[in-house]
Design a protein around this motif. Structure first.
Motif, PDB file in Angstrom:
ATOM      1  N   GLU A   3      54.011  54.918  84.516  1.00 27.88           N
ATOM      2  CA  GLU A   3      52.746  54.196  84.663  1.00 27.88           C
ATOM      3  C   GLU A   3      51.956  54.651  85.889  1.00 27.88           C
ATOM      4  O   GLU A   3      50.730  54.641  85.901  1.00 27.88           O
ATOM      5  N   ALA A   4      52.682  55.059  86.942  1.00 30.47           N
ATOM      6  CA  ALA A   4      52.020  55.390  88.205  1.00 30.47           C
ATOM      7  C   ALA A   4      51.598  56.848  88.303  1.00 30.47           C
ATOM      8  O   ALA A   4      50.879  57.233  89.233  1.00 30.47           O
ATOM      9  N   LYS A  32      49.492  58.928  86.634  1.00 29.25           N
ATOM     10  CA  LYS A  32      48.069  59.256  86.596  1.00 29.25           C
ATOM     11  C   LYS A  32      47.353  58.733  87.844  1.00 29.25           C
ATOM     12  O   LYS A  32      46.527  59.437  88.429  1.00 29.25           O
ATOM     13  N   ALA A  33      47.676  57.499  88.247  1.00 33.31           N
ATOM     14  CA  ALA A  33      47.025  56.924  89.430  1.00 33.31           C
ATOM     15  C   ALA A  33      47.368  57.712  90.691  1.00 33.31           C
ATOM     16  O   ALA A  33      46.537  57.888  91.586  1.00 33.31           O
ATOM     17  N   GLN A  34      48.595  58.237  90.746  1.00 33.38           N
ATOM     18  CA  GLN A  34      49.033  58.974  91.935  1.00 33.38           C
ATOM     19  C   GLN A  34      48.242  60.265  92.122  1.00 33.38           C
ATOM     20  O   GLN A  34      47.918  60.658  93.242  1.00 33.38           O
ATOM     21  N   ARG A  81      45.102  60.928  91.266  1.00 35.06           N
ATOM     22  CA  ARG A  81      43.788  60.633  91.825  1.00 35.06           C
ATOM     23  C   ARG A  81      43.894  60.209  93.291  1.00 35.06           C
ATOM     24  O   ARG A  81      43.086  60.619  94.133  1.00 35.06           O
ATOM     25  N   GLU A  82      44.870  59.384  93.618  1.00 31.07           N
ATOM     26  CA  GLU A  82      45.044  58.944  95.008  1.00 31.07           C
ATOM     27  C   GLU A  82      45.332  60.125  95.926  1.00 31.07           C
ATOM     28  O   GLU A  82      44.887  60.156  97.073  1.00 31.07           O
TER      29      GLU A  82
END
Length: 224
Positions: free
Chosen positions: A162-163, A165-167, A169-170
């Motif tokens: 879950e994390a 894709k967000a990682q 961008r971050e």
């Protein structure tokens, strides 16, 4: 996708600004190094001049001290002969006292070693009991940990998926902030080094005035 492209453009601009600030800092750092080198040369010359003046004064003092030293040696020779006589008298008394102390020391050592052996045996028994309890607790904890680790591994895999894709961008946003911070740091460094450059120039001027004063002191010492 378009938003990611804009973010990467911002990152490139921030990186270029950081590079310019880094180049400015290196240039100013080189100028500061040259000023420090000039200051060290001037201080070295001052130290050498002071040392020459000091050597002249010390030579005068040594000549005076040689005479005092000769008189002191004669006095010490007489005092040494008196102390030797006292030493012979004290040696006999000390030998007798040392023999008595060795006998008493042997007795005390035997008592201490017996007590230490008893305490060590008791300590070993206590250590063995604690080790037995610790081994039992370790076995129980290992069983519980295995169960917990299986459950945690399943949850970890789910959260990592879950994390992911967000990682990504971050990480890009972090790199942008990092480049901007590096640029600001270089700009701050340039500002500080500019101030230091002004201070070094002033100090170098003061050092040159000090150097002239030391030369005058040396000339005065040589004329005396």
């Amino acid at each position: 996708m378009e938003e990611d492209s804009m973010d990467y453009t911002v990152f490139l601009e921030a990186k270029q600004l950081r590079k310019q600030a880094e180049d400015d800092a290196k240039l100013l750092s080189n100028r500061l190094a040259l000023l420090r080198m000039e200051e060290q040369k001037a201080l070295k010359k001052i130290e050498e001049t002071r040392r020459k003046a000091q050597e002249i004064m010390e030579a005068r003092i040594r000549n005076q001290e040689l005479l005092k030293e000769k008189e002191e040696k004669e006095r010490l020779k007489q005092e040494e002969e008196r102390l030797k006589l006292l030493e012979i008298q004290n040696t006999k008394a000390q030998d007798r006292m040392q023999r008595e102390q060795r006998v008493e020391g042997c007795k005390a050592k035997n008592r201490y070693e017996a007590k230490e052996l008893k305490e060590k045996m008791q300590e070993n028994l206590e250590i063995a009991e604690r080790k037995k309890q610790e081994e039992l607790e370790i076995k129980t904890n290992m069983k519980n940990q295995i169960k917990t680790q299986k459950s945690l591994a399943q949850e970890k895999r789910r959260l990592m998926n879950e994390a992911k894709k967000a990682q990504a961008r971050e990480e890009l946003e972090r790199r942008i902030r990092e480049q901007e911070q590096i640029r600001r740091n270089y700009e701050d460094s340039v500002s500080r080094m500019e101030q230091e450059e002004l201070e070094l120039i002033q100090r170098l001027q003061n050092t040159q005035l000090m150097q002239q004063s030391v030369y005058e002191d040396l000339e005065e010492a040589m004329r005396s």
